[in-house]
Enzyme design. Sequence first.
Site, mmCIF file in Angstrom:
data_model
loop_
_atom_site.group_PDB
_atom_site.id
_atom_site.type_symbol
_atom_site.label_atom_id
_atom_site.label_comp_id
_atom_site.label_asym_id
_atom_site.label_seq_id
_atom_site.Cartn_x
_atom_site.Cartn_y
_atom_site.Cartn_z
ATOM 1 N N ARG A 1 0.920 -1.154 0.000
ATOM 2 C CA ARG A 1 0.000 0.000 0.000
ATOM 3 C C ARG A 1 0.939 1.179 0.000
ATOM 4 O O ARG A 1 1.661 1.425 0.953
ATOM 5 C CB ARG A 1 -0.886 -0.062 1.252
ATOM 6 C CG ARG A 1 -1.717 1.193 1.509
ATOM 7 C CD ARG A 1 -2.869 1.344 0.544
ATOM 8 N NE ARG A 1 -3.601 2.590 0.848
ATOM 9 C CZ ARG A 1 -3.358 3.752 0.239
ATOM 10 N NH1 ARG A 1 -2.450 3.844 -0.709
ATOM 11 N NH2 ARG A 1 -4.061 4.821 0.573
ATOM 12 N N HIS B 1 1.897 7.229 1.379
ATOM 13 C CA HIS B 1 0.752 8.141 1.334
ATOM 14 C C HIS B 1 0.545 8.784 2.705
ATOM 15 O O HIS B 1 1.194 8.408 3.685
ATOM 16 C CB HIS B 1 -0.524 7.389 0.921
ATOM 17 C CG HIS B 1 -1.017 6.417 1.948
ATOM 18 N ND1 HIS B 1 -0.463 5.165 2.133
ATOM 19 C CD2 HIS B 1 -2.014 6.505 2.885
ATOM 20 C CE1 HIS B 1 -1.094 4.534 3.111
ATOM 21 N NE2 HIS B 1 -2.037 5.322 3.596
ATOM 22 N N HIS C 1 -2.811 11.048 5.115
ATOM 23 C CA HIS C 1 -4.231 11.399 5.205
ATOM 24 C C HIS C 1 -4.353 12.794 5.802
ATOM 25 O O HIS C 1 -3.843 13.051 6.883
ATOM 26 C CB HIS C 1 -4.980 10.418 6.105
ATOM 27 C CG HIS C 1 -4.690 8.994 5.797
ATOM 28 N ND1 HIS C 1 -5.080 8.398 4.629
ATOM 29 C CD2 HIS C 1 -4.027 8.026 6.493
ATOM 30 C CE1 HIS C 1 -4.685 7.143 4.613
ATOM 31 N NE2 HIS C 1 -4.027 6.880 5.730
ATOM 32 N N GLU D 1 -4.891 7.261 11.560
ATOM 33 C CA GLU D 1 -5.164 5.867 11.172
ATOM 34 C C GLU D 1 -4.811 4.929 12.318
ATOM 35 O O GLU D 1 -3.702 4.989 12.845
ATOM 36 C CB GLU D 1 -4.335 5.526 9.928
ATOM 37 C CG GLU D 1 -4.364 4.054 9.523
ATOM 38 C CD GLU D 1 -3.637 3.812 8.191
ATOM 39 O OE1 GLU D 1 -3.708 4.685 7.297
ATOM 40 O OE2 GLU D 1 -2.992 2.750 8.057
ATOM 41 N N HIS E 1 3.250 7.375 5.443
ATOM 42 C CA HIS E 1 3.455 5.958 5.789
ATOM 43 C C HIS E 1 3.213 5.032 4.611
ATOM 44 O O HIS E 1 2.667 5.439 3.583
ATOM 45 C CB HIS E 1 2.558 5.557 6.970
ATOM 46 C CG HIS E 1 1.095 5.804 6.739
ATOM 47 N ND1 HIS E 1 0.506 7.041 6.930
ATOM 48 C CD2 HIS E 1 0.086 4.991 6.326
ATOM 49 C CE1 HIS E 1 -0.782 6.979 6.655
ATOM 50 N NE2 HIS E 1 -1.072 5.745 6.267
ATOM 51 N N GLU F 1 -10.698 6.259 2.477
ATOM 52 C CA GLU F 1 -9.377 5.701 2.180
ATOM 53 C C GLU F 1 -9.059 5.870 0.696
ATOM 54 O O GLU F 1 -7.905 5.841 0.284
ATOM 55 C CB GLU F 1 -9.365 4.227 2.610
ATOM 56 C CG GLU F 1 -8.254 3.354 2.070
ATOM 57 C CD GLU F 1 -6.868 3.662 2.642
ATOM 58 O OE1 GLU F 1 -6.752 4.550 3.507
ATOM 59 O OE2 GLU F 1 -5.899 3.022 2.194
HETATM 60 MN MN MN Z 1 -2.986 5.077 5.503
#
Ligand code: MN
Length: 390
Positions: free
Chosen positions: A96, A99, A101, A106, A145, A167
Site C-alpha cells: 500500500r 501516502h 491522510h 489511522e 506511511h 481511504e
Molecule cells: Mn494510511
Amino acid sequence: MLTRRDMLKMSAAGAATIGLTGAAINNAVAGDHLNIVPPITYKPDSNAKSVYKYKFSDSEKRSLPGGWAREATVNQFPISEGISGVDMTLEAGAVRELHWHAIAAEWAYMISGKARITIIDPEGTSEVADFGEGDVWYFPRGYGHSIQALEGGAHFILTFDNGHFSEFGTFSITDWIAHTPKEVLSKSTNLPASIFSKAKQGEAYIVNGHVPPVLPLPRNNGGRDDSPLKHHYPMMSEPPFFESDEGSVHIVSSKEFPISQTITGVIEIMKPGAVREMHWHPNANEWQYYISGKGRMTVFSSHGHAETAEYEATDVGYVPQGYGHYIENIGDEDLKVLVVLDNGIYQDISLSDWLAKTPAYVLADNFNNNEADWKSRPAEKLVISKGAVK
Ligand code: MN
Ligand code: MN
C-alpha cells in the site's frame, strides 16, 4: 406487525390496548412521554435492518494486482459520523504505497498474516516495524506511511477518527508525482526526474512487490528506526484488562500506547451465551468489526427507541457516543469483536456497576420492589457475564 412509525403514532388510548402498564399510560396521558412505545419483544432475524449495522460485503471492492480494499464511510453507513473503516488484504510483497491522510489519523488491527510499516513524522524521525496477528498501529493525522505484506500476505482492518474520511481519497505519492512538472521533481529531489518515469502515472494505491529483508535493516538503506514514540503495540500479547471463564477484554488506550491520542482499541471475546454487559461510553463513539462468531446487539437511543440486530463475521456495527448497548454471543463458538473508540482515554459506565453503587432504597423505589430484592446484586462491574442460574 406494527412498525415503529405506527407505534410512535399511537395515542395513550391505543397504548392501553397493547398492554402498557398503568404508570406508562399515566405518563403518556400526562403528555410527557408522547412517543412512548410498548416493550419490544425481539424476534431473531439475522437479516434485520438496523441503522447501527453495515455489511462490509455490501461495499464495492477496489481490487488491484497485489491486493484489495473495501470501505465503510458515512456514504455507505450514514450513522458512523465519528469513525470510518477499511477492510484490506495484501498479497506477499505487495505495498500500500507511500501516502498520508489530511483529515484523519489511522488506527489498524492485524486480523491475520504479517506486514511491515514505514512511517515518517514531522520531526524527521522514522520507524520501520513488523506486525503480526493481534498487533495494532497508529499513525497521527498527516504522517507519511506505507504498508507492505510479508511472507504469506496480510489481512487488516484500518479505522480513521473521522467518519467522512475515505481511504480512496488519500494523498498518494504516485498521484502527486504524476501532477508535478519534471523539472520540479528533479529540483525537489536532487535526482533525475526519470527515476519516477516507470511508476504508474497516476495513483497506484497498491503495487506488487518483493517480500522485504528481515529487520533490522542496514543503516545505509534508509531503514532508520529513531522515532521516540513507537507506532506499534502488540495488543493481544499483553495481559487482558478483564478475563474470566465467560470471556476477555483487551484494551489499548493512550495510557498503554502514548502515540494513540485519538483512538482506543478493544478486543472483546465472549463465550457462547455470554454478554458484554449493558453499558455506554461517555466520551466516545464506538465502531465495531465482527471478527468471528455470531452476535446480537441492541442500541438504545432514548425516547423509547432501540434497535436490535444480529452480526456475523465481517459485519460492522456503530454506537454513537453515550448510547446504551450490549453484545450477546448467540452462536456456539466464541464471539470475537474488534471495538474502536474515537478517544484516546477509555471510559465506560455499565449497568451492573451502577446497580452495585446505588443504594438499595433508591433501586426499590425505581423498580417497584423491596430493598431485600437487591441484596444479591453483584458488588462490582461484571464486564462479561452469563448471568445467575435461575
Ligand atoms: Mn494510511
Ligand atoms: Mn461498548
